[in-house]
Design an enzyme around this catalytic site. Sequence first.
Site, PDB file in Angstrom:
ATOM      1  N   THR A  37       0.816  -1.223   0.000  1.00 29.75           N
ATOM      2  CA  THR A  37       0.000   0.000   0.000  1.00 29.75           C
ATOM      3  C   THR A  37       0.844   1.264   0.000  1.00 29.75           C
ATOM      4  O   THR A  37       0.340   2.351  -0.287  1.00 29.75           O
ATOM      5  CB  THR A  37      -0.911   0.055   1.257  1.00 29.75           C
ATOM      6  OG1 THR A  37      -0.079   0.028   2.428  1.00 29.75           O
ATOM      7  CG2 THR A  37      -1.877  -1.105   1.285  1.00 29.75           C
ATOM      8  N   CYS A  41       2.616   2.868   9.467  1.00 29.29           N
ATOM      9  CA  CYS A  41       1.746   3.021  10.629  1.00 29.29           C
ATOM     10  C   CYS A  41       2.553   2.958  11.914  1.00 29.29           C
ATOM     11  O   CYS A  41       3.695   2.537  11.928  1.00 29.29           O
ATOM     12  CB  CYS A  41       0.733   1.878  10.692  1.00 29.29           C
ATOM     13  SG  CYS A  41      -0.497   1.922   9.389  1.00 29.29           S
ATOM     14  N   CYS A  45      -1.810   0.886  15.385  1.00 24.18           N
ATOM     15  CA  CYS A  45      -2.815   1.209  14.370  1.00 24.18           C
ATOM     16  C   CYS A  45      -3.858   0.090  14.266  1.00 24.18           C
ATOM     17  O   CYS A  45      -3.519  -1.091  14.167  1.00 24.18           O
ATOM     18  CB  CYS A  45      -2.158   1.395  13.008  1.00 24.18           C
ATOM     19  SG  CYS A  45      -3.378   1.828  11.729  1.00 24.18           S
ATOM     20  N   ARG A  48      -6.297  -3.296   9.425  1.00 22.04           N
ATOM     21  CA  ARG A  48      -6.097  -4.727   9.247  1.00 22.04           C
ATOM     22  C   ARG A  48      -4.622  -5.039   8.979  1.00 22.04           C
ATOM     23  O   ARG A  48      -3.935  -4.281   8.297  1.00 22.04           O
ATOM     24  CB  ARG A  48      -6.949  -5.207   8.071  1.00 22.04           C
ATOM     25  CG  ARG A  48      -7.395  -6.646   8.136  1.00 22.04           C
ATOM     26  CD  ARG A  48      -8.588  -6.857   7.189  1.00 22.04           C
ATOM     27  NE  ARG A  48      -8.256  -6.468   5.806  1.00 22.04           N
ATOM     28  CZ  ARG A  48      -7.675  -7.279   4.922  1.00 22.04           C
ATOM     29  NH1 ARG A  48      -7.357  -8.523   5.258  1.00 22.04           N
ATOM     30  NH2 ARG A  48      -7.421  -6.880   3.701  1.00 22.04           N
ATOM     31  N   ARG A  70       4.221   6.694   2.862  1.00 21.82           N
ATOM     32  CA  ARG A  70       3.442   7.834   3.344  1.00 21.82           C
ATOM     33  C   ARG A  70       2.780   7.480   4.678  1.00 21.82           C
ATOM     34  O   ARG A  70       2.441   6.322   4.925  1.00 21.82           O
ATOM     35  CB  ARG A  70       2.338   8.198   2.332  1.00 21.82           C
ATOM     36  CG  ARG A  70       2.830   8.929   1.092  1.00 21.82           C
ATOM     37  CD  ARG A  70       1.749   9.053   0.037  1.00 21.82           C
ATOM     38  NE  ARG A  70       1.372   7.748  -0.527  1.00 21.82           N
ATOM     39  CZ  ARG A  70       0.177   7.178  -0.365  1.00 21.82           C
ATOM     40  NH1 ARG A  70      -0.769   7.786   0.310  1.00 21.82           N
ATOM     41  NH2 ARG A  70      -0.070   5.992  -0.900  1.00 21.82           N
ATOM     42  N   CYS A  72       0.135   6.876   7.495  1.00 19.79           N
ATOM     43  CA  CYS A  72      -1.239   6.380   7.518  1.00 19.79           C
ATOM     44  C   CYS A  72      -2.164   7.478   8.032  1.00 19.79           C
ATOM     45  O   CYS A  72      -1.854   8.145   9.014  1.00 19.79           O
ATOM     46  CB  CYS A  72      -1.302   5.162   8.433  1.00 19.79           C
ATOM     47  SG  CYS A  72      -2.953   4.649   8.903  1.00 19.79           S
ATOM     48  N   CYS A  75      -3.901   6.195  11.800  1.00 20.49           N
ATOM     49  CA  CYS A  75      -3.192   6.244  13.093  1.00 20.49           C
ATOM     50  C   CYS A  75      -2.255   7.442  13.207  1.00 20.49           C
ATOM     51  O   CYS A  75      -1.720   7.705  14.281  1.00 20.49           O
ATOM     52  CB  CYS A  75      -2.430   4.946  13.346  1.00 20.49           C
ATOM     53  SG  CYS A  75      -1.050   4.667  12.220  1.00 20.49           S
TER      54      CYS A  75
END
Length: 351
Positions: A37, A41, A45, A48, A70, A72, A75
């Site tokens: 993705t 995080c 966080c 999932r 990048r 999240c 969180c």
Amino acid sequence: MRNGLNHNGLNQDEAHRIREERDSRYDGHLFIAITTTGIYCKPSCPSRHAKPENVRFFDSCEEAERAGFRACLRCKPRAENGDAVLVKAVTRYIEAHRDEPVTLADLSAAAGMSPFHLQRTFKKATGVTPKAWMRNERLRKFQSSLRTAASVTDAVYEAGFAASSRAYENAQQKLGMKPGAWRKGGEGSNIAYTVAPTEFGYLLAAATERGICCVMLGDSAAEVEAEFQKDFARAERRRDEKLSLLVDQILVLITASGPSPHLPVDVRATAFQQRVWDYLRAIPRGETRSYSQVAADLDQPTATRAVARACATNPVALVVPCHRVVGANGSLTGYRWGVERKRNLLERERA
Ligand SMILES: [Zn+2]
């Protein structure tokens, strides 16, 4: 994460455990990036979990972002800035080394930055120096221990002032005293004491395992120690700097604005002295009563002189605030530790 270890000394297995458990204690210390993705995080966080093979770990937001990830949006791992991270690391280190003396040099070595930079950053974020923070933490712990500990010295040691558990055992043995063992000159009792300079002069505080037995004020350390030795000539006296915590607690009775800590007292008293001293402890900070008022409130209106005597023989200055009793016209009558000191105490309390 260099060489498989990050600056917290975490290896990959631990990092995966932290991720699995969403261990929030590592928020700000470990950053988890998902290669599929492009998001990173913090451990807590709630999103999932990705497959382990799609996970990468970083020490800092900066490293994760340099690697192209990048933050999240859920969180917000960036919300914790570097200063907050440092404060967390420092406070966690202090907590983990609660039973040892921790110096600024220890902290700076653990944080990997200069003592000067560490001190400045910590103070900017918390308003206090690491040293003051440690002191506050110990006071807080001491106050809560006082409510549950068997003795004052237990509380001192529970608050993390023991060098080792052995010191704790020694303290138990050395400070042990059978109930009712108060005899003339403290014969047969073991007393720990310390002397510290305060805004009211040198303060000597002494305690048995059951409570504070002596608080004296004077112009020099030698003066108060001599007085103490005179009053407790036959006791086993042992200087213990860990009791400096008691000095802080005693000063809170005068200088703080919030509620006063209840400090246990271990003194020899006649029934009348006990009643007077209990009454004095109930006079709020910043207020005064006259000797005749105290006598009247104790339903002994003719005992004004006996009240004055009980005040004059108070063995625990400040803890039993005999300085809050004044002449009928508000004049500052005698004080064992000097009228000038009594004036200073009352002025400080009213400030
Ligand atoms: Zn997240």
